[in-house]
Design a protein around this motif. Sequence first.
Motif, PDB file in Angstrom:
ATOM      1  N   ARG A 238      31.246 -70.641 -17.547  1.00 44.20           N
ATOM      2  CA  ARG A 238      30.388 -71.360 -16.462  1.00 44.20           C
ATOM      3  C   ARG A 238      31.251 -70.800 -15.270  1.00 44.20           C
ATOM      4  NH1 ARG A 238      29.094 -77.658 -15.642  1.00 44.20           N
ATOM      5  NH2 ARG A 238      29.303 -77.805 -13.455  1.00 44.20           N
ATOM      6  N   ILE A 239      30.222 -70.659 -14.332  1.00 47.73           N
ATOM      7  CA  ILE A 239      30.646 -70.304 -12.784  1.00 47.73           C
ATOM      8  C   ILE A 239      30.223 -71.369 -12.024  1.00 47.73           C
ATOM      9  CG2 ILE A 239      30.407 -68.713 -10.984  1.00 47.73           C
ATOM     10  CD1 ILE A 239      31.471 -66.354 -12.789  1.00 47.73           C
ATOM     11  N   ASP A 240      30.931 -72.146 -11.146  1.00 43.81           N
ATOM     12  CA  ASP A 240      30.718 -72.772  -9.891  1.00 43.81           C
ATOM     13  C   ASP A 240      30.611 -72.424  -8.681  1.00 43.81           C
ATOM     14  OD1 ASP A 240      30.410 -74.861 -12.045  1.00 43.81           O
ATOM     15  OD2 ASP A 240      32.558 -75.169 -11.660  1.00 43.81           O
ATOM     16  N   GLY A 241      30.041 -72.869  -7.619  1.00 41.86           N
ATOM     17  CA  GLY A 241      30.122 -72.501  -6.312  1.00 41.86           C
ATOM     18  C   GLY A 241      29.175 -71.496  -6.024  1.00 41.86           C
ATOM     19  N   ILE A 242      28.133 -71.107  -6.652  1.00 45.33           N
ATOM     20  CA  ILE A 242      27.206 -70.236  -6.347  1.00 45.33           C
ATOM     21  C   ILE A 242      26.176 -70.496  -5.160  1.00 45.33           C
ATOM     22  CG2 ILE A 242      25.231 -68.861  -7.086  1.00 45.33           C
ATOM     23  CD1 ILE A 242      26.324 -68.983 -10.062  1.00 45.33           C
ATOM     24  N   PRO A 243      26.223 -69.913  -4.035  1.00 51.24           N
ATOM     25  CA  PRO A 243      25.499 -70.336  -2.803  1.00 51.24           C
ATOM     26  C   PRO A 243      23.934 -70.047  -3.137  1.00 51.24           C
ATOM     27  CG  PRO A 243      26.832 -68.314  -2.229  1.00 51.24           C
ATOM     28  CD  PRO A 243      26.960 -68.448  -3.663  1.00 51.24           C
ATOM     29  N   PRO A 278      31.146 -65.860  -7.884  1.00 47.06           N
ATOM     30  CA  PRO A 278      29.959 -66.518  -7.524  1.00 47.06           C
ATOM     31  C   PRO A 278      29.175 -65.499  -6.923  1.00 47.06           C
ATOM     32  CG  PRO A 278      31.780 -67.971  -7.249  1.00 47.06           C
ATOM     33  CD  PRO A 278      32.333 -66.582  -7.557  1.00 47.06           C
ATOM     34  N   ASP A 279      29.539 -64.620  -6.052  1.00 48.24           N
ATOM     35  CA  ASP A 279      28.598 -63.653  -5.282  1.00 48.24           C
ATOM     36  C   ASP A 279      27.883 -62.772  -6.267  1.00 48.24           C
ATOM     37  OD1 ASP A 279      29.371 -64.943  -2.929  1.00 48.24           O
ATOM     38  OD2 ASP A 279      31.022 -63.708  -2.708  1.00 48.24           O
ATOM     39  N   ASP A 280      28.366 -62.604  -7.367  1.00 50.96           N
ATOM     40  CA  ASP A 280      27.672 -61.785  -8.513  1.00 50.96           C
ATOM     41  C   ASP A 280      26.336 -62.553  -8.953  1.00 50.96           C
ATOM     42  OD1 ASP A 280      29.468 -59.760  -8.577  1.00 50.96           O
ATOM     43  OD2 ASP A 280      30.565 -60.834  -9.941  1.00 50.96           O
ATOM     44  N   PHE A 281      26.093 -63.557  -8.784  1.00 50.74           N
ATOM     45  CA  PHE A 281      24.663 -64.416  -9.176  1.00 50.74           C
ATOM     46  C   PHE A 281      23.927 -64.651  -7.929  1.00 50.74           C
ATOM     47  CE2 PHE A 281      27.974 -65.092 -12.334  1.00 50.74           C
ATOM     48  CZ  PHE A 281      27.494 -65.209 -13.482  1.00 50.74           C
ATOM     49  N   THR A 282      22.477 -64.634  -8.079  1.00 49.58           N
ATOM     50  CA  THR A 282      21.732 -65.128  -6.874  1.00 49.58           C
ATOM     51  C   THR A 282      20.690 -66.124  -7.365  1.00 49.58           C
ATOM     52  OG1 THR A 282      21.611 -63.000  -6.114  1.00 49.58           O
ATOM     53  CG2 THR A 282      20.070 -64.443  -5.475  1.00 49.58           C
ATOM     54  N   VAL A 283      21.007 -67.392  -6.677  1.00 48.31           N
ATOM     55  CA  VAL A 283      20.077 -68.526  -6.934  1.00 48.31           C
ATOM     56  C   VAL A 283      19.351 -68.760  -5.600  1.00 48.31           C
ATOM     57  CG1 VAL A 283      20.234 -71.110  -7.670  1.00 48.31           C
ATOM     58  CG2 VAL A 283      22.001 -69.443  -8.472  1.00 48.31           C
ATOM     59  N   GLN A 304      19.156 -63.383 -10.022  1.00 49.55           N
ATOM     60  CA  GLN A 304      19.888 -62.261 -10.462  1.00 49.55           C
ATOM     61  C   GLN A 304      21.129 -62.668 -11.142  1.00 49.55           C
ATOM     62  OE1 GLN A 304      20.263 -59.420  -7.211  1.00 49.55           O
ATOM     63  NE2 GLN A 304      22.121 -58.487  -8.141  1.00 49.55           N
ATOM     64  N   VAL A 305      21.435 -61.882 -12.097  1.00 50.25           N
ATOM     65  CA  VAL A 305      22.818 -61.973 -12.908  1.00 50.25           C
ATOM     66  C   VAL A 305      23.462 -60.496 -13.079  1.00 50.25           C
ATOM     67  CG1 VAL A 305      21.933 -64.275 -14.083  1.00 50.25           C
ATOM     68  CG2 VAL A 305      21.770 -61.727 -15.302  1.00 50.25           C
ATOM     69  N   GLY A 308      25.912 -57.204 -18.187  1.00 49.40           N
ATOM     70  CA  GLY A 308      26.542 -57.819 -19.125  1.00 49.40           C
ATOM     71  C   GLY A 308      26.596 -59.124 -19.591  1.00 49.40           C
ATOM     72  N   VAL A 309      26.051 -59.974 -18.771  1.00 48.52           N
ATOM     73  CA  VAL A 309      25.837 -61.443 -18.817  1.00 48.52           C
ATOM     74  C   VAL A 309      24.402 -61.924 -19.686  1.00 48.52           C
ATOM     75  CG1 VAL A 309      25.356 -63.485 -17.526  1.00 48.52           C
ATOM     76  CG2 VAL A 309      27.112 -61.881 -16.876  1.00 48.52           C
ATOM     77  N   THR A 310      24.554 -62.497 -20.675  1.00 47.58           N
ATOM     78  CA  THR A 310      23.220 -62.870 -21.266  1.00 47.58           C
ATOM     79  C   THR A 310      23.338 -64.415 -21.249  1.00 47.58           C
ATOM     80  OG1 THR A 310      24.428 -62.869 -23.523  1.00 47.58           O
ATOM     81  CG2 THR A 310      23.417 -60.709 -22.905  1.00 47.58           C
ATOM     82  N   ARG A 311      21.907 -65.108 -21.899  1.00 48.67           N
ATOM     83  CA  ARG A 311      21.622 -66.374 -21.956  1.00 48.67           C
ATOM     84  C   ARG A 311      22.000 -67.254 -20.782  1.00 48.67           C
ATOM     85  NH1 ARG A 311      23.686 -67.997 -27.764  1.00 48.67           N
ATOM     86  NH2 ARG A 311      25.074 -66.091 -27.883  1.00 48.67           N
TER      87      ARG A 311
END
Length: 328
Positions: A238-243, A278-283, A304-305, A308-311
């Motif tokens: 789990r990764i927190d703190g995604i803008p 967190p910057d690798d994910f886009t919410v 966006q993920v 190499g990241v799934t589910r």
Amino acid sequence: MIFVQRIIVIIRSFLFSHRNREFLIFLFFLMLSGIFWLLMTLNETYEKEVTIPVHITDIPADIMLNSDEADTVRVTIRDRGIILLAYLYGESLRHVEASFKNYDQGNGTGIISATELTKIVKQYTAASSKIVSIKPEKLKIYYNTGTCKKVPIRWKGRVIPEHLYFLSSVTYSPDSVMVYASEERLDSIHMVYTETLNYVDFRDTLAVDCHLRRMEGVKTVPSQVRVTFFTDVLTEERIDGIPIKCVNLPEGKLLRTFPAKASVKFVTGVNIYRTLSPDDFTVIADYKEIVSGRSEKCNLYLQQVPSGVTRATLVDKQVDYLIEEEAE
């Protein structure tokens, strides 16, 4: 010296004793009859299939063959056994040659028919030999004058690591090849695949030297590549703190969400997880959807993920929000 003489005496007495002399005479006539039987057998007529490489010769300097310079035909020949043995184990039919200029049709192809193949092979066989059949019925020659393009490689087949492991990445050496073919054929080729691979239940990095899948009328340079499969241990993280970004937001408006940042759960490899931030994910949240709906909460979307990241799923798919005017 005395010892050697005694050995000679023992051998002489053994060979020339009455009983052993009869046995040696029997062996002699048995061998003689075997030789006569073999000569009579080899003098009989048989049919035998012989595999013969056909080498293409006299290729002009400005021509590149897309097919192999040596193809193979299977020829069934009828003749005496001794002649067939010479074909199978001798040098006379190690290969035959066909001149390129005699079979060039001028359109990027050449055809050697069964009749022509029979004539070519006949030049290398004895006058008593009869060619019963020849397969394939014709050989096709493909060539061009240098038209080519660079095409990436992709693996094909079944490559499955052990349970709890997965393929984190795949590399190719080289990562692309030059493909030579006619212009029309080149336009339809966007990728070259390897031969079918089959590897299962491995956990360490797997490096495979393999040939590329052959395509009729196409030549690849090089024809062999190394494919390396890197494995990693699966882990749920789990990764927190995604803008949270707002799309379709009019100028002068400001969207505040509560909480201000999102969290994502996902499955990936241990080594990949160590590199993520967190910057690798886009919410995102969509302003148009917010103002057109009646809900007190706004929907969040994982846009966006990283590779190499799934589910990957959002921990909170809806959050409280407030729309404000930006201070001037």
